[in-house]
Design an enzyme around this catalytic site. Structure first.
Site, PDB file in Angstrom:
ATOM      1  N   THR A  14     -11.096  -5.029  -6.760  1.00 42.37           N
ATOM      2  CA  THR A  14     -12.305  -5.089  -5.934  1.00 42.37           C
ATOM      3  C   THR A  14     -12.920  -3.720  -5.715  1.00 42.37           C
ATOM      4  O   THR A  14     -14.146  -3.578  -5.699  1.00 42.37           O
ATOM      5  CB  THR A  14     -11.972  -5.732  -4.569  1.00 42.37           C
ATOM      6  OG1 THR A  14     -11.529  -7.068  -4.786  1.00 42.37           O
ATOM      7  CG2 THR A  14     -13.181  -5.736  -3.646  1.00 42.37           C
ATOM      8  N   SER A  56      -7.015  -8.151 -10.375  1.00 42.66           N
ATOM      9  CA  SER A  56      -5.553  -8.049 -10.287  1.00 42.66           C
ATOM     10  C   SER A  56      -4.867  -9.410 -10.433  1.00 42.66           C
ATOM     11  O   SER A  56      -3.650  -9.457 -10.611  1.00 42.66           O
ATOM     12  CB  SER A  56      -5.129  -7.374  -8.972  1.00 42.66           C
ATOM     13  OG  SER A  56      -5.321  -8.227  -7.866  1.00 42.66           O
ATOM     14  N   THR A  87      -6.262  -6.003  -4.698  1.00 40.13           N
ATOM     15  CA  THR A  87      -5.349  -6.266  -3.578  1.00 40.13           C
ATOM     16  C   THR A  87      -4.459  -7.486  -3.787  1.00 40.13           C
ATOM     17  O   THR A  87      -3.379  -7.570  -3.218  1.00 40.13           O
ATOM     18  CB  THR A  87      -6.142  -6.462  -2.267  1.00 40.13           C
ATOM     19  OG1 THR A  87      -7.060  -7.549  -2.425  1.00 40.13           O
ATOM     20  CG2 THR A  87      -6.908  -5.199  -1.902  1.00 40.13           C
ATOM     21  N   ASP A  88      -4.902  -8.452  -4.598  1.00 43.38           N
ATOM     22  CA  ASP A  88      -4.193  -9.732  -4.644  1.00 43.38           C
ATOM     23  C   ASP A  88      -2.765  -9.611  -5.161  1.00 43.38           C
ATOM     24  O   ASP A  88      -1.872 -10.326  -4.704  1.00 43.38           O
ATOM     25  CB  ASP A  88      -4.972 -10.737  -5.494  1.00 43.38           C
ATOM     26  CG  ASP A  88      -6.244 -11.208  -4.806  1.00 43.38           C
ATOM     27  OD1 ASP A  88      -6.370 -10.982  -3.589  1.00 43.38           O
ATOM     28  OD2 ASP A  88      -7.103 -11.794  -5.481  1.00 43.38           O
TER      29      ASP A  88
END
Length: 335
Positions: A14, A56, A87-88
């Protein structure tokens, strides 16, 4: 005074996204990403390495090995490393790098953001700058996550919010430090490691996570044990296996020295960990199987440590057990 040299390794996520008709897509180059921090050159000597540019969700163990290899190839040239990541799956990557790069006297920091860095309102610039502040601190070393002002050990991070800026928590362990402006406040003080940094170059992906649900059918177990060498059971509460599944596990596991099949027990509950043996449903597992127990480890750490461990080809269960319970980057406190 010489400014420290920091290598920024970009992977997409992101933080590097822009809006497209198909949704957010990570397209910013590493140079474009750092251009959003105009004062960066006053803090350090930044270099960039674009490793990939992916969401990700598409992150894989092959990417983790590429990251570890990039750090190994550049380890002597830089004072610290900052990996920009979606972030995932960031917690999985942080845990994996904790096992692939051990005994590092230099900081290896993962960060990202909930909003793209090109947005007018974003957490990306703060997270990136906080990562620099952490990387420049002489006490910082090893694999860490810097996000929302917190510094978290690489094996203890978990994403627990999908939108909020404070998206990551340190599970079953205090966060290491907090970034306050240009200052890093340490809460967990650890000495610099002795001896050289150690790099691993292999992961075995034959690891399966089985989340128990009420009434799960046992006829799925033969296929799982045929395809995978390690089955991690996310059980209910403190830990156990339903009676209806016990026979299937017995057939699938066999004797470790003969089959090299591994059972790891953990819990679906995020905090406080497992304790197989409190209840009868857990004691029957203890009575029948040789298994490993995750106790207070995060599921991200259990999965990645299992991949790292399987790649070492342990001949005997005792050897496997000793390596699994050896603490690496605060991942477990089982004795």
């Amino acid at each position: 005074m010489r400014l420290k040299k920091i290598l920024f390794i970009t992977t997409g996520g992101t933080i590097a996204c822009v809006r497209t008709p198909q949704g957010l897509r990570p397209v910013l180059s590493s140079g474009e990403l750092l251009a959003h921090l105009p004062g960066l050159a006053e803090l350090c000597q930044p270099d960039t390495l674009a490793l990939c540019s992916i969401d990700s969700t598409d992150m894989s163990p092959a990417h983790w090995l590429d990251m570890a290899r990039a750090i190994e190839e550049n380890y002597d040239r830089y004072d610290g490393f900052i990996l920009c990541h979606g972030t995932d799956t960031l917690a999985y990557t942080a845990a994996a790098l904790s096992y692939l790069v051990q005994n590092a006297a230099k900081p290896i920091i993962l960060t990202g953001s909930q909003q793209p860095i090109s947005n007018e309102i974003t957490d990306a610039k703060k997270n990136l700058r906080d990562s620099v502040i952490c990387a420049l601190d002489p006490r910082s070393h090893g694999v860490m996550v810097v996000f929302g002002g917190l510094v978290i050990a690489g094996t203890r991070a978990k994403k627990n919010k999908t939108i909020s800026y404070d998206a990551f928590a340190s599970v079953n362990f205090p966060h290491l430090a907090q970034v306050q402006g240009d200052r890093l406040v340490h809460y967990i003080q650890t000495p610099l490691p002795e001896g050289p940094v150690q790099f691993s170059h292999a992961l075995d992906q034959r690891v399966f996570l089985l989340k128990l649900t009420p009434g799960m059918r046992p006829d799925l177990l033969p296929a799982i044990f045929q395809l995978y060498d390690c089955v991690i059971v996310e059980s209910f509460g403190a830990g156990g296996i339903p009676e209806s599944l016990m026979e299937g596990f017995a057939r699938g596991l066999g004797r470790y020295e003969d089959t090299h099949k591994v059972l790891i027990m953990t819990t679906q509950v995020t905090y406080e960990g497992s304790d197989v043996g409190i209840y009868e449903v857990g004691r029957r597992v203890k009575d029948q199987f040789a298994f490993l127990e995750a106790h207070d480890m995060t599921i991200e750490a259990v999965i990645t440590k299992s991949m790292w461990l399987l790649a070492q080809k342990c001949d005997h269960f005792q050897e496997l057990q000793e390596k699994f319970y050896r603490q690496i980057n605060f991942d477990t406190f089982y004795h």
